[in-house]
Enzyme design. Structure first.
Site, mmCIF file in Angstrom:
data_model
loop_
_atom_site.group_PDB
_atom_site.id
_atom_site.type_symbol
_atom_site.label_atom_id
_atom_site.label_comp_id
_atom_site.label_asym_id
_atom_site.label_seq_id
_atom_site.Cartn_x
_atom_site.Cartn_y
_atom_site.Cartn_z
ATOM 1 N N GLU A 12 -17.021 -5.170 4.555
ATOM 2 C CA GLU A 12 -16.183 -6.046 3.604
ATOM 3 C C GLU A 12 -16.819 -7.393 3.504
ATOM 4 O O GLU A 12 -16.527 -8.146 2.241
ATOM 5 C CB GLU A 12 -14.782 -6.027 4.075
ATOM 6 C CG GLU A 12 -13.991 -4.787 3.892
ATOM 7 C CD GLU A 12 -12.549 -4.605 4.333
ATOM 8 O OE1 GLU A 12 -11.776 -3.965 3.696
ATOM 9 O OE2 GLU A 12 -12.491 -5.290 5.332
ATOM 10 N N ASP A 196 -9.235 3.640 -3.280
ATOM 11 C CA ASP A 196 -8.374 4.907 -3.306
ATOM 12 C C ASP A 196 -6.974 4.696 -3.654
ATOM 13 O O ASP A 196 -6.256 3.782 -3.948
ATOM 14 C CB ASP A 196 -8.509 5.522 -1.846
ATOM 15 C CG ASP A 196 -7.568 4.590 -0.773
ATOM 16 O OD1 ASP A 196 -6.536 5.111 -0.563
ATOM 17 O OD2 ASP A 196 -8.156 3.578 -0.481
#
Length: 227
Positions: A12, A196
């Protein structure tokens, strides 16, 4: 101004580190803190590891040891709102630690001791800046992020979060970082790319693509702080 940037996983923050002219790397509590500059703005980037406690420790170290003036949390999140699709962005305007549960003692679910409330607000100026920039790259929603120490994949939980608090997305760090920043009176913002819809298979498939878009937003955000 010094900006602290937190990502739970190394993936990230990897691209943000590549933009940085590094000056030092320090390891504290097994966490690596990368100090340097991006577009002449001082930044400290850290990989906190997943989970609320790790994120809270990382945040306090950024504040106490590196004296940051602002904290921005980046990474991915699971969509709860039907308005969010894969690779969209959620910019937090508030956050909730929904796994804090002292309801048997008469407190509301999510009640944060010390702050004496449930919903913690993000810095309005940071949130508006992030939202404005993110809209250039993808559909972006300003909304509430709910945090717990669990990867959420249960539709019963997501439905509860929508009905009870009008939550837009879920993750495992944002609210705990917001919690620490509010205790220390440090401006805080969070932007998450949707990887998601609380589905483990989607998460693995779209993680990299989501983060690639997020990096463009954060680089633009930092660059514009010079204006």
């Amino acid at each position: 101004m010094i900006i602290g940037i937190i990502g739970a996983m190394d993936i990230e923050i990897r691209r943000m580190k590549e933009h940085m002219k590094k000056e030092s790397i320090q390891t504290i509590a097994k966490m690596k803190f990368y100090s340097g500059k991006i577009e002449n703005i001082e930044v400290v980037i850290c990989n906190s590891f997943e989970g609320k406690v790790n994120a809270a420790v990382c945040t306090q170290l950024l504040i106490s040891e590196f004296h940051v003036d602002m904290v921005v949390n980046i990474g991915v999140a699971g969509a709860v709102s039907n308005e969010l699709k894969i690779c969209d962005f959620i910019v937090a305007n508030s956050a909730i630690e929904f796994d804090l549960d002292a309801t048997t003692l008469g407190y509301e679910m999510g009640y944060v001791f010390g702050l004496e409330k449930v919903e913690m607000l993000c810095d309005k100026e940071i949130s508006e800046r992030l939202q404005k920039i993110a809209k250039k790259y993808s559909n972006t929603k300003l909304g509430k992020i709910a945090t717990s120490d669990k990867f959420i994949s249960d539709v019963k939980i997501t439905n509860m979060l929508k009905e009870k608090w009008n939550v837009s997305a879920v993750d495992m760090e944002t609210a705990s970082i917001c919690h620490v920043c509010e205790l220390n009176k440090i401006p805080f913002g969070a932007i998450r790319a949707i990887s998601d819809s609380c589905n483990n298979m989607e998460y693995r498939e779209f993680l990299e693509l989501s983060l690639e878009k997020l990096d463009k937003v954060m680089y633009d955000f930092i660059k514009r702080l010079n204006e």
